[in-house]
Scaffold this active site. Structure first.
Site, PDB file in Angstrom:
ATOM      1  N   GLY A   1      26.233  43.748  35.933  1.00  0.00           N
ATOM      2  CA  GLY A   1      27.183  43.528  37.026  1.00  0.00           C
ATOM      3  C   GLY A   1      26.486  43.562  38.383  1.00  0.00           C
ATOM      4  O   GLY A   1      25.424  44.170  38.528  1.00  0.00           O
ATOM      5  N   GLN A   2      27.098  42.924  39.367  1.00  0.00           N
ATOM      6  CA  GLN A   2      26.505  42.890  40.719  1.00  0.00           C
ATOM      7  C   GLN A   2      26.310  44.295  41.290  1.00  0.00           C
ATOM      8  O   GLN A   2      25.228  44.653  41.755  1.00  0.00           O
ATOM      9  CB  GLN A   2      27.431  42.146  41.680  1.00  0.00           C
ATOM     10  CG  GLN A   2      27.654  40.688  41.421  1.00  0.00           C
ATOM     11  CD  GLN A   2      28.253  40.032  42.668  1.00  0.00           C
ATOM     12  OE1 GLN A   2      27.528  39.721  43.601  1.00  0.00           O
ATOM     13  NE2 GLN A   2      29.561  39.841  42.693  1.00  0.00           N
TER      14      GLN A   2
ATOM     15  N   ILE B   1      34.452  50.108  27.887  1.00  0.00           N
ATOM     16  CA  ILE B   1      35.448  51.044  28.437  1.00  0.00           C
ATOM     17  C   ILE B   1      36.847  50.839  27.846  1.00  0.00           C
ATOM     18  O   ILE B   1      37.751  51.603  28.131  1.00  0.00           O
ATOM     19  CB  ILE B   1      35.496  51.037  29.987  1.00  0.00           C
ATOM     20  CG1 ILE B   1      35.962  49.680  30.535  1.00  0.00           C
ATOM     21  CG2 ILE B   1      34.181  51.461  30.587  1.00  0.00           C
ATOM     22  CD1 ILE B   1      36.398  49.744  32.002  1.00  0.00           C
TER      23      ILE B   1
ATOM     24  N   ALA C   1      34.273  45.963  35.074  1.00  0.00           N
ATOM     25  CA  ALA C   1      35.577  45.336  35.327  1.00  0.00           C
ATOM     26  C   ALA C   1      35.576  43.941  34.739  1.00  0.00           C
ATOM     27  O   ALA C   1      34.518  43.359  34.492  1.00  0.00           O
ATOM     28  CB  ALA C   1      35.834  45.243  36.839  1.00  0.00           C
ATOM     29  N   TYR C   2      36.792  43.433  34.521  1.00  0.00           N
ATOM     30  CA  TYR C   2      36.946  42.023  34.167  1.00  0.00           C
ATOM     31  C   TYR C   2      37.191  41.297  35.485  1.00  0.00           C
ATOM     32  O   TYR C   2      38.227  41.504  36.134  1.00  0.00           O
ATOM     33  CB  TYR C   2      38.124  41.837  33.206  1.00  0.00           C
ATOM     34  CG  TYR C   2      38.281  40.404  32.760  1.00  0.00           C
ATOM     35  CD1 TYR C   2      37.581  39.915  31.667  1.00  0.00           C
ATOM     36  CD2 TYR C   2      39.111  39.527  33.457  1.00  0.00           C
ATOM     37  CE1 TYR C   2      37.707  38.594  31.264  1.00  0.00           C
ATOM     38  CE2 TYR C   2      39.243  38.203  33.056  1.00  0.00           C
ATOM     39  CZ  TYR C   2      38.541  37.748  31.966  1.00  0.00           C
ATOM     40  OH  TYR C   2      38.658  36.438  31.568  1.00  0.00           O
ATOM     41  N   THR C   3      36.232  40.482  35.941  1.00  0.00           N
ATOM     42  CA  THR C   3      36.289  39.934  37.301  1.00  0.00           C
ATOM     43  C   THR C   3      36.480  38.409  37.353  1.00  0.00           C
ATOM     44  O   THR C   3      36.375  37.830  38.431  1.00  0.00           O
ATOM     45  CB  THR C   3      35.003  40.297  38.080  1.00  0.00           C
ATOM     46  OG1 THR C   3      33.877  39.772  37.366  1.00  0.00           O
ATOM     47  CG2 THR C   3      34.853  41.782  38.278  1.00  0.00           C
TER      48      THR C   3
ATOM     49  N   TYR D   1      44.604  39.221  37.679  1.00  0.00           N
ATOM     50  CA  TYR D   1      43.472  40.091  38.031  1.00  0.00           C
ATOM     51  C   TYR D   1      43.933  41.173  39.024  1.00  0.00           C
ATOM     52  O   TYR D   1      43.689  42.375  38.809  1.00  0.00           O
ATOM     53  CB  TYR D   1      42.338  39.251  38.635  1.00  0.00           C
ATOM     54  CG  TYR D   1      41.247  40.046  39.306  1.00  0.00           C
ATOM     55  CD1 TYR D   1      40.300  40.754  38.559  1.00  0.00           C
ATOM     56  CD2 TYR D   1      41.159  40.102  40.708  1.00  0.00           C
ATOM     57  CE1 TYR D   1      39.303  41.489  39.188  1.00  0.00           C
ATOM     58  CE2 TYR D   1      40.158  40.829  41.336  1.00  0.00           C
ATOM     59  CZ  TYR D   1      39.235  41.523  40.577  1.00  0.00           C
ATOM     60  OH  TYR D   1      38.250  42.255  41.199  1.00  0.00           O
TER      61      TYR D   1
ATOM     62  N   LYS E   1      44.125  45.202  38.301  1.00  0.00           N
ATOM     63  CA  LYS E   1      43.352  46.170  39.096  1.00  0.00           C
ATOM     64  C   LYS E   1      44.298  47.191  39.748  1.00  0.00           C
ATOM     65  O   LYS E   1      43.977  48.367  39.832  1.00  0.00           O
ATOM     66  CB  LYS E   1      42.526  45.446  40.173  1.00  0.00           C
ATOM     67  CG  LYS E   1      41.401  44.567  39.644  1.00  0.00           C
ATOM     68  CD  LYS E   1      40.261  45.346  39.004  1.00  0.00           C
ATOM     69  CE  LYS E   1      39.473  46.178  39.976  1.00  0.00           C
ATOM     70  NZ  LYS E   1      38.302  46.824  39.318  1.00  0.00           N
TER      71      LYS E   1
ATOM     72  N   TRP F   1      35.139  40.159  48.387  1.00  0.00           N
ATOM     73  CA  TRP F   1      34.146  39.086  48.525  1.00  0.00           C
ATOM     74  C   TRP F   1      32.710  39.592  48.286  1.00  0.00           C
ATOM     75  O   TRP F   1      31.831  39.477  49.138  1.00  0.00           O
ATOM     76  CB  TRP F   1      34.240  38.439  49.905  1.00  0.00           C
ATOM     77  CG  TRP F   1      35.583  37.860  50.247  1.00  0.00           C
ATOM     78  CD1 TRP F   1      36.772  38.050  49.609  1.00  0.00           C
ATOM     79  CD2 TRP F   1      35.869  36.983  51.348  1.00  0.00           C
ATOM     80  NE1 TRP F   1      37.774  37.340  50.234  1.00  0.00           N
ATOM     81  CE2 TRP F   1      37.255  36.688  51.304  1.00  0.00           C
ATOM     82  CE3 TRP F   1      35.110  36.436  52.377  1.00  0.00           C
ATOM     83  CZ2 TRP F   1      37.873  35.854  52.246  1.00  0.00           C
ATOM     84  CZ3 TRP F   1      35.723  35.620  53.310  1.00  0.00           C
ATOM     85  CH2 TRP F   1      37.088  35.328  53.241  1.00  0.00           C
TER      86      TRP F   1
END
Ligand code: NAP
Length: 294
Positions: free
Chosen positions: A11-12, A38, A61-63, A126, A130, A151
């Site tokens: 992930g980022q 998770i 997370a699911y992004t 999404y 969240k 962003w």
């Protein structure tokens, strides 16, 4: 201090946490999805029992915002249920959870930046998944920090900066949405903030628990963000030509998921209570572009 990180490696934000933690005294235990999914409640308990961390950071997370409109089940499983399972496990073991959420919990109809307590009204699967994850966490575990960000861009993973550079590399002009306001935020700055909170927790055994906003400055639109990427990219030699960015409206760029027109998140509470300053995304953008240049 021992920090267990979910959504590590790929992930980022997770990737930046791993990179930055190397220059701290913390012992980071980064777990990929293969090592700790998770959505598997039992695996979370086992991981916490096995590693016995002092604190958990959830960067999983699911992004996939548009895909989530069709993939409801997986979005809710990861973003809502996964967050709940982590919160329950942290509660059971008496450890805090640092979690990341999104500007998409708001509908974007407000004309000024959103405060933390403004009414949520997610417009996408999404955003709703969240928001429900946030709610479950708040109800389950008092020792939590939720950072709502927006962003996100960074060195690693898929993001707007890389997409725009790739598309611009063989074009002279590009149309980009100019009627959505928000703020780019670097994965680096989010990671640094979370690690700083870990430092403080280690020292004080406490934090001003609650929900906060964490976004870059100055405010921007996707159009302005794209302009900055091209101009800085050209200066650094990532592009050998100018790319003209043409402003368009959201209605001219239809997407499956509805995005808020106003994604601006107020940093007021973050500065006054959490004592965290606003990161400058323009500086972070140059740093990311320098890295991409190699
Ligand atoms: N990206 C944005 O623009 C943005 C904006 C606002 C808020 N946020 C929030 O910021 C946080 C970090 O986002 P990001 O951009 O770093 O996301 P990302 O690059 O998509 O990384 C998410 C990570 O979560 C992992 N993951 C997915 N499902 C999982 C599961 N069931 N169990 C364990 N790990 C799982 C992914 O693994 P795989 O690679 O194997 O799928 C990936 O490594 C998220 O909470 C996100 O909602 C992001």
């Amino acid at each position: 201090m021992k920090i267990l990180l979910t959504g590590g490696m790929d992930g980022q934000v997770g990737w930046e946490i791993i990179r930055l933690a190397k220059s701290t005294s913390h012992q980071l235990i980064p777990l990929t999805r293969d090592q700790l999914d998770i959505t598997h409640e039992e695996s979370i308990h086992k991981a916490i029992e096995h590693h016995s961390p002092d604190i958990v950071i959830n960067a999983a997370a699911y992004t996939a915002v548009d895909k989530a409109e069709e993939d409801h089940e997986i979005a809710y499983k990861v973003n809502r249920d996964g967050t709940l399972f982590l919160a329950q496990a942290c509660n059971k073991h008496g450890i805090p959870l640092l979690h990341i959420s999104t500007d998409y919990v708001f509908d974007g109809e407000k004309s000024t930046p959103y405060e933390v307590d403004d009414a949520p009204a997610p417009q996408s699967v999404y955003g709703l998944s969240k928001w429900e994850g946030e709610e479950y966490l708040r109800n389950e575990l008092s020792q939590h920090i939720i950072l709502r960000t927006s962003w996100v861009f960074g060195r690693h993973g898929n993001n707007f900066v890389k997409t725009i550079l790739r598309i611009g590399s063989d074009r002279d002009e590009l149309k980009v949405v100019a009627d959505q306001q928000g703020a780019p935020t670097s994965a680096h700055s989010i990671a640094a903030c979370l690690l700083e909170l870990c430092d403080r927790y280690e020292q004080d055994k406490n934090l001003p628990w609650g929900t906060y906003h964490f976004t870059g400055s100055p405010e921007s639109t996707w159009f302005e963000f794209a302009q900055s990427i091209f101009s800085e990219g050209k200066k650094l030699g990532l592009l050998d030509h100018d790319v003209k960015v043409l402003p368009i409206n959201t209605e001219d760029y239809p997407t499956l998921a509805k995005r808020p027109a106003n994604s601006r998140l107020s940093m007021q509470l973050t500065k006054s209570r959490l004592k965290v300053e606003t990161p400058n995304w323009k500086n972070d953008l140059v740093e990311v572009l320098q890295y991409l240049k190699g």
